[in-house]
Design an enzyme around this catalytic site. Structure first.
Site, short mmCIF file in Angstrom:
data_model
loop_
_atom_site.label_atom_id
_atom_site.label_comp_id
_atom_site.label_asym_id
_atom_site.label_seq_id
_atom_site.Cartn_x
_atom_site.Cartn_y
_atom_site.Cartn_z
N ASP A 115 0.76 -1.52 4.73
CA ASP A 115 0.69 -0.14 4.25
C ASP A 115 1.92 0.65 4.69
O ASP A 115 2.17 0.78 5.90
CB ASP A 115 -0.57 0.55 4.79
CG ASP A 115 -1.84 -0.09 4.30
OD1 ASP A 115 -2.26 0.22 3.18
OD2 ASP A 115 -2.42 -0.93 5.02
N ASP A 156 4.38 -5.20 8.41
CA ASP A 156 3.20 -4.36 8.23
C ASP A 156 3.04 -4.22 6.70
O ASP A 156 3.99 -4.43 5.95
CB ASP A 156 3.44 -3.01 8.90
CG ASP A 156 2.37 -2.00 8.59
OD1 ASP A 156 1.18 -2.35 8.71
OD2 ASP A 156 2.70 -0.87 8.19
N GLY A 183 -1.31 3.33 10.60
CA GLY A 183 -1.38 2.15 11.46
C GLY A 183 -2.63 2.07 12.33
O GLY A 183 -2.83 1.11 13.06
N ARG A 206 -9.69 1.72 10.87
CA ARG A 206 -10.60 2.60 10.11
C ARG A 206 -11.46 3.46 11.04
O ARG A 206 -11.57 4.67 10.87
CB ARG A 206 -11.48 1.74 9.19
CG ARG A 206 -12.20 2.53 8.13
CD ARG A 206 -13.05 1.60 7.26
NE ARG A 206 -12.25 0.51 6.69
CZ ARG A 206 -12.77 -0.58 6.14
NH1 ARG A 206 -14.09 -0.73 6.05
NH2 ARG A 206 -11.99 -1.53 5.65
C1 G6P Z 1 -3.34 0.55 7.92
C2 G6P Z 1 -3.13 2.00 7.55
C3 G6P Z 1 -4.12 2.89 8.25
C4 G6P Z 1 -5.55 2.37 8.02
C5 G6P Z 1 -5.68 0.96 8.53
C6 G6P Z 1 -7.06 0.38 8.32
O1 G6P Z 1 -2.85 0.33 9.20
O2 G6P Z 1 -1.82 2.44 7.90
O3 G6P Z 1 -4.00 4.20 7.77
O4 G6P Z 1 -6.49 3.21 8.66
O5 G6P Z 1 -4.71 0.16 7.86
O6 G6P Z 1 -7.27 0.22 6.95
P1 G6P Z 1 -8.60 -0.31 6.26
O7 G6P Z 1 -8.13 -0.71 4.89
O8 G6P Z 1 -9.11 -1.45 7.06
O9 G6P Z 1 -9.55 0.84 6.23
MG MG Z 2 1.93 0.97 8.01
#
Ligand code: G6P
Ligand code: MG
Length: 213
Positions: free
Chosen positions: A10, A8, A45, A48
């Site tokens: 982030d 993963d 995780g 959006r």
């Molecule tokens: C990751 C983060 C989430 C976030 C998701 C979508 O999984 O942990 O907190 O909402 O990505 O991110 P984005 O950059 O597409 O908005």
């Molecule tokens: Mg993560």
């Protein structure tokens, strides 16, 4: 034997938690929607739009789909501004050593992230060509805990799910890995997750001999 490790992004390779929090907070404040760190924890995780839906649980007004799109787009503009400041120094401890060691052992490495900003983040931290495969939010339609992104990463690596280990900081990500028939190492926020196959505080505290068995 583990033949591929899917990371993963982030919270595992780089901590973007604060960037997500500050961007959602700015949007929520502008809209007068209560939003705090506790709600932010639930967004780990999560895609959006699913994140926005969680935030809107506390909103007084109802939002149309078009309005929701606009809110998500506005948050993302704030977020992109913040991640534009990430540098290789933001790579989390232990990451580069683990990646180097996996390469040395001929274990394939991939990214499996829900984020549609994955390419930007990888470029900012100088890891855009470090992985054998990248599966991200731009290529999937179901977000974690659905295994879609990890199944895609395994397919891109041409490795059977059963031979893959996923590294995750989100409980939803641990579930996604297990649902995909893979092993899961929980780190950070998932370091205490009893469902994870292995647990560690961070990539700086792992024993690869155990993980790759
Ligand atoms: C990751 C983060 C989430 C976030 C998701 C979508 O999984 O942990 O907190 O909402 O990505 O991110 P984005 O950059 O597409 O908005
Ligand atoms: Mg993560």
């Amino acid at each position: 034997m583990v033949k591929g490790v899917i990371f993963d992004l982030d919270g595992v390779i780089v901590s973007t938690d604060d960037c997500h929090y500050l961007a959602w907070k700015r949007m929520a404040d502008e809209e007068g929607i209560p939003f705090d760190r506790a709600v932010n924890e639930r967004l780990r995780g999560v895609s959006r739009m699913d994140s926005l839906n969680i935030i809107l649980e506390k909103a007084n007004a109802a939002y149309t789909d078009a309005q929701k799109e606009a809110l998500a787009t506005r948050k993302n503009a704030y977020y992109v501004e913040l991640i534009g400041r990430l540098t290789p120094s933001d790579i989390l401890p232990g990451t580069l050593e683990v990646l180097r060691e996996l390469r040395k052992r001929n274990v394939k490495i991939a990214i499996g992230s829900s984020s549609r900003n994955t390419p930007v983040i990888l470029r900012q931290i100088g890891l855009e060509s470090a992985f054998d495969a990248v599966a991200d939010g731009n290529q999937i339609s179901r977000s974690k805990p659905d295994p879609e992104v990890f199944v895609l990463a395994a397919r891109l690596l041409a490795i059977a799910p059963v031979d893959c280990l996923v590294v995750e900081d989100a409980d939803a990500g641990v579930e996604a890995a297990l649902a995909g028939g893979m092993k899961a190492l929980g780190v950070g926020s998932a370091a205490q997750n009893p469902r994870a196959t292995y647990r560690a505080q961070s990539l700086a505290d792992v024993d690869l001999n155990t993980l790759l068995r």
